[in-house]
Write a protein that holds these residues in place. Structure first.
Motif, PDB file in Angstrom:
ATOM      1  N   LYS A  66     -13.387   2.709  -1.933  1.00 28.52           N
ATOM      2  CA  LYS A  66     -12.287   2.486  -2.874  1.00 28.52           C
ATOM      3  C   LYS A  66     -11.461   1.275  -2.453  1.00 28.52           C
ATOM      4  O   LYS A  66     -11.533   0.813  -1.320  1.00 28.52           O
ATOM      5  CB  LYS A  66     -11.370   3.716  -2.953  1.00 28.52           C
ATOM      6  N   THR A  67     -10.645   0.798  -3.397  1.00 23.76           N
ATOM      7  CA  THR A  67      -9.763  -0.338  -3.156  1.00 23.76           C
ATOM      8  C   THR A  67      -8.320   0.137  -3.202  1.00 23.76           C
ATOM      9  O   THR A  67      -7.944   0.903  -4.097  1.00 23.76           O
ATOM     10  CB  THR A  67      -9.988  -1.420  -4.243  1.00 23.76           C
ATOM     11  N   LEU A  68      -7.525  -0.334  -2.260  1.00 25.48           N
ATOM     12  CA  LEU A  68      -6.112   0.021  -2.229  1.00 25.48           C
ATOM     13  C   LEU A  68      -5.387  -0.632  -3.397  1.00 25.48           C
ATOM     14  O   LEU A  68      -5.541  -1.823  -3.647  1.00 25.48           O
ATOM     15  CB  LEU A  68      -5.480  -0.446  -0.912  1.00 25.48           C
ATOM     16  N   ASN A  69      -4.594   0.161  -4.111  1.00 28.56           N
ATOM     17  CA  ASN A  69      -3.756  -0.344  -5.193  1.00 28.56           C
ATOM     18  C   ASN A  69      -2.371  -0.607  -4.592  1.00 28.56           C
ATOM     19  O   ASN A  69      -1.677   0.330  -4.200  1.00 28.56           O
ATOM     20  CB  ASN A  69      -3.684   0.685  -6.325  1.00 28.56           C
ATOM     21  N   PHE A  70      -2.003  -1.889  -4.490  1.00 30.29           N
ATOM     22  CA  PHE A  70      -0.748  -2.261  -3.838  1.00 30.29           C
ATOM     23  C   PHE A  70       0.475  -1.676  -4.531  1.00 30.29           C
ATOM     24  O   PHE A  70       1.425  -1.251  -3.868  1.00 30.29           O
ATOM     25  CB  PHE A  70      -0.613  -3.780  -3.750  1.00 30.29           C
ATOM     26  N   LYS A  71       0.450  -1.620  -5.856  1.00 30.60           N
ATOM     27  CA  LYS A  71       1.597  -1.060  -6.591  1.00 30.60           C
ATOM     28  C   LYS A  71       1.763   0.423  -6.278  1.00 30.60           C
ATOM     29  O   LYS A  71       2.876   0.904  -6.054  1.00 30.60           O
ATOM     30  CB  LYS A  71       1.433  -1.274  -8.098  1.00 30.60           C
TER      31      LYS A  71
END
Length: 162
Positions: A66-71
């Motif tokens: 998965k990819t981290l969602n900064f928001k």
């Protein structure tokens, strides 16, 4: 062995250590760990260090695929009153190594030189155990996600892209 394993032992965690031969050409340390250990990618979690717009560092623990969602990460830090911030970005690698005591690709959420505020992706709660870095490349610690959260005073919430 490593500060991470020392902390797991000292804290009386229900953990297992898994080692594999790290390939220095692997594109993704986490995906390599899942493949070499023969476990589902949904059980292997990566440890990312982010910097907030106020300059503080925090830890995000999420599945390796998965990819981290900064928001979502910034919102989680603020909503759970861990750190007041509006934005986060990936922390500078040198800053990560100084703060955690670990090299990139081997950053463990356990045994960091300076304990950072930590958020664990909520999908960890669906697993009986998860794998996180043991403090060096080729070394993983398997443990129940709740024990990890309790040890780190971490919170579970959604921090990944859909």
């Amino acid at each position: 062995m490593t500060p991470a394993i020392d902390l797991a032992k000292k804290s009386g965690l229900d953990y297992q250590v898994h080692e594999y031969t790290h390939d220095s050409h692997a594109a993704s340390f986490g995906l390599e760990a899942a493949e070499k250990l023969g476990v589902a990618v949904t059980q292997v979690f990566k440890t990312l260090v982010v910097a907030t717009d106020t300059g503080a560092l925090a830890v995000a623990i999420l599945p390796v695929d998965k990819t981290l969602n900064f928001k979502k990460m910034a919102k989680a830090l603020s909503a759970h009153k861990l750190l007041a911030c509006k934005k986060v970005q990936m922390a500078d690698p040198k800053q990560v190594e100084r703060s955690t005591g670990y090299v990139l690709g081997g950053v463990s959420p356990l045994g960091q030189k300076k304990r950072l505020k930590t958020v664990i992706d909520m999908t960890a709660q669906e697993q009986p155990s998860i794998y996180v870095s043991g403090g060096r490349r080729g070394l993983e610690i398997e443990l129940p996600p709740m024990q990890l959260a309790n040890t780190l005073a971490a919170v579970f919430t959604d921090i990944t892209d859909e």
